[in-house]
Design a protein around this motif. Structure first.
Motif, PDB file in Angstrom:
ATOM      1  N   ALA A  46      -2.802  -7.090  -5.249  1.00 26.70           N
ATOM      2  CA  ALA A  46      -1.675  -8.002  -5.073  1.00 26.70           C
ATOM      3  C   ALA A  46      -2.104  -9.414  -5.435  1.00 26.70           C
ATOM      4  CB  ALA A  46      -1.169  -7.966  -3.627  1.00 26.70           C
ATOM      5  N   VAL A  47      -1.142 -10.195  -5.945  1.00 24.78           N
ATOM      6  CA  VAL A  47      -1.389 -11.572  -6.379  1.00 24.78           C
ATOM      7  C   VAL A  47      -0.336 -12.472  -5.741  1.00 24.78           C
ATOM      8  CG1 VAL A  47      -1.549 -13.142  -8.358  1.00 24.78           C
ATOM      9  CG2 VAL A  47      -2.327 -10.763  -8.591  1.00 24.78           C
ATOM     10  N   LEU A  48      -0.785 -13.510  -5.038  1.00 26.93           N
ATOM     11  CA  LEU A  48       0.098 -14.456  -4.355  1.00 26.93           C
ATOM     12  C   LEU A  48       0.040 -15.822  -5.027  1.00 26.93           C
ATOM     13  CD1 LEU A  48       1.865 -15.315  -1.834  1.00 26.93           C
ATOM     14  CD2 LEU A  48      -0.312 -15.907  -0.737  1.00 26.93           C
ATOM     15  N   THR A  49       1.185 -16.511  -5.076  1.00 26.79           N
ATOM     16  CA  THR A  49       1.250 -17.867  -5.617  1.00 26.79           C
ATOM     17  C   THR A  49       0.629 -18.863  -4.630  1.00 26.79           C
ATOM     18  OG1 THR A  49       3.502 -18.015  -4.725  1.00 26.79           O
ATOM     19  CG2 THR A  49       3.274 -17.531  -7.082  1.00 26.79           C
ATOM     20  N   GLN A  71      -6.025  -3.694   4.282  1.00 22.73           N
ATOM     21  CA  GLN A  71      -5.393  -2.463   3.811  1.00 22.73           C
ATOM     22  C   GLN A  71      -6.143  -1.838   2.635  1.00 22.73           C
ATOM     23  OE1 GLN A  71      -2.820  -0.703   5.014  1.00 22.73           O
ATOM     24  NE2 GLN A  71      -2.553  -2.114   6.738  1.00 22.73           N
ATOM     25  N   GLY A  72      -7.284  -2.428   2.273  1.00 21.34           N
ATOM     26  CA  GLY A  72      -8.081  -1.879   1.180  1.00 21.34           C
ATOM     27  C   GLY A  72      -7.591  -2.271  -0.193  1.00 21.34           C
ATOM     28  N   LYS A  88       0.832  -1.212   0.000  1.00 20.29           N
ATOM     29  CA  LYS A  88       0.000   0.000   0.000  1.00 20.29           C
ATOM     30  C   LYS A  88       0.860   1.254   0.000  1.00 20.29           C
ATOM     31  CE  LYS A  88      -3.972   2.149   2.206  1.00 20.29           C
ATOM     32  NZ  LYS A  88      -5.041   1.998   3.208  1.00 20.29           N
ATOM     33  N   GLU A  89       1.917   1.260   0.811  1.00 20.56           N
ATOM     34  CA  GLU A  89       2.780   2.441   0.882  1.00 20.56           C
ATOM     35  C   GLU A  89       3.545   2.669  -0.417  1.00 20.56           C
ATOM     36  OE1 GLU A  89       5.100   1.791   4.378  1.00 20.56           O
ATOM     37  OE2 GLU A  89       3.372   2.053   5.733  1.00 20.56           O
ATOM     38  N   ALA A  90       3.734   1.617  -1.216  1.00 17.85           N
ATOM     39  CA  ALA A  90       4.375   1.769  -2.521  1.00 17.85           C
ATOM     40  C   ALA A  90       3.415   2.320  -3.565  1.00 17.85           C
ATOM     41  CB  ALA A  90       4.935   0.426  -2.992  1.00 17.85           C
TER      42      ALA A  90
END
Length: 447
Positions: free
Chosen positions: A84-87, A126-127, A77-79
């Motif tokens: 986001a995508v997780l394996t 985190q939305g 989020k801060e970036a």
């Protein structure tokens, strides 16, 4: 419904599903699993021809004691990332979720945690929108082709012949696990399948049945194009007549298409470039060849300027932590995004030609000039004379004014400006962004 009407309906549904995706533009990819322990990249079994038996010690050892998904989510989020995508399962077949269909999962290791569930809970908190990567390949499953397969670690070992292997059993397993992920874990925004090759594509995976099932469970779900394609072949999504399992977006790998991505008629199609922070997807202890924050920022801008997204990968280590280099790069990207994200979210390609000093992104009558290079004399806004209502430096909102300069006589179609003098440094050496508000009727926007 005739074929033309079916195609039109398919593309319209794709357009509606991907609206948020093409607004948010920036996401985090996370490659993580047993391969973080040998720490030689996620294809270590393939490259080193490691058998299931020789890979087993990593399963017995897996225990990421420092894994804190809330830290991961905050970093994303801060970036400035919005999804986001997780394996959930990579090619080695190891599952980060508590599947009822296998014992080869994180809950059966010393870890004893459903890592997918923890990831989803933290990132949603985190939305951020959430996606799950699922490998169509499986080098652990006994019914997946071994000997003679293009990629299997035992492809050259005749002792692992395919007699007695029942691929239909594997397909039931594959479909069953996708059903679990789309049934047991709440709303999933993206299903990221990987990947097709040779004859292992399309209906070999029973792709139509798989997509129909996924859409029946979560109609909003967007799906990538790799039921047909891979990093180097796009499938029918880039045609005017995509198949029903062509996917909602294309995902070129480790490159940004020179002209963006369009169908056969030249219409933009949804796409995201998936790019690693260093040279590996999974954690590689000796790979310190990290891209700079400036390169990441400019790559994101390039994607948006071509109507695309950037999915930036981080490979956490065996303890569950981001490498220090990745943490620092994400912080620097986030600092730029906090000041300049108006030029990214909701933006896309501009109809104005690419300028020599950088790139344009655009949203309606707001044209964003991304200035990378100092110019000899005033900065030229080619073709914008008489079209500008106002100009502001995005990072602080300060006014800039197009001006008439004594040495620019004869360039009546172009506008020019400086940051305050004939010799000046750019306010941001990574990417200085100027918002140019165009007068009514001067959007010159391409879709």
């Amino acid at each position: 419904m005739d074929q033309t009407a079916q195609t039109r309906a398919l593309i319209e549904a794709r357009t509606q599903r991907t609206r948020w995706f093409l607004h948010d533009r920036f996401g985090m990819f996370l490659h993580w699993g047993l391969y973080a322990i040998p720490a030689r990249g996620e294809w270590v079994r393939n490259r080193e021809r490691i058998s299931v038996e020789d890979y087993e010690p990593f399963f017995q050892e897996f225990n990421p004691t420092h894994f804190d998904p809330n830290q991961w989510a905050r970093a994303a989020k801060e970036a400035g990332m919005r999804y986001a995508v997780l394996t959930a399962k990579h090619h080695d077949g190891f599952c980060l979720f508590d599947s009822a269909l296998t014992d080869y999962k994180s809950t059966n290791t010393p870890c004893k945690r459903d890592l997918v569930r923890e990831f989803l809970d933290a990132f949603r908190a985190q939305g951020l929108k959430v996606g799950l990567y699922y490998s169509l390949l499986d080098w652990h499953h006994p019914d997946y082709p071994h000997y003679g397969d293009l990629h299997h670690p035992m492809r050259d070992n005749p002792a692992y012949g395919n007699e007695g292997r029942n691929f239909d059993n594997y397909l039931q397993y594959l479909h069953g696990q996708v059903r679990e992920l789309l049934t047991n874990y709440g709303k999933i925004d993206i299903m990221w399948f990987d990947f097709s090759y040779e004859n292992m594509a399309g209906e070999t995976w029973k792709a139509q049945e798989l997509v129909d099932m996924a859409r029946s469970l979560q109609p909003h779900l967007i799906i990538d194009n790799r039921l047909e394609g891979s990093g180097d072949r796009k499938g029918s999504i880039e045609t005017e007549t995509p198949s029903p399992f062509a996917g909602d977006f294309a995902c070129p790998e480790q490159m940004i298409p020179p002209e963006g991505m369009t169908d056969g008629a030249g219409h933009s199609i949804p796409w995201e470039a998936c790019i690693t922070l260093n040279d590996n997807w999974g954690y590689c202890a000796h790979d310190h060849h990290y891209k700079s924050a400036k390169m990441i920022i400019r790559s994101l801008v390039e994607c948006v300027s071509k109507n695309g997204n950037l999915l930036l990968n981080v490979g956490p280590d065996a303890k569950g932590e981001f490498p220090p280099e990745a943490i620092e790069i994400l912080k620097q990207v986030g600092q730029w995004m906090r000041r300049n994200s108006d030029s990214i979210y909701g933006c896309g390609a501009s109809g104005f030609p690419k300028p020599e000093w950088g790139r344009y992104t655009q949203q309606g009558n707001k044209l964003y000039a991304h200035i990378y290079e100092e110019c000899m004399g005033p900065i030229c806004l080619k073709g914008l004379a008489g079209k500008i209502d106002s100009m502001r430096l995005v990072q602080d909102g300060s006014e800039l004014q197009p001006g008439n300069f004594w040495n620019m006589n004869g360039y009546d179609n172009d506008a020019f400006f400086t940051f305050g003098g004939s010799s000046y440094p750019l306010p941001d050496q990574q990417d200085t962004v100027v918002e140019i508000r165009l007068r009514n009727g001067e959007t010159n926007k391409t879709e």
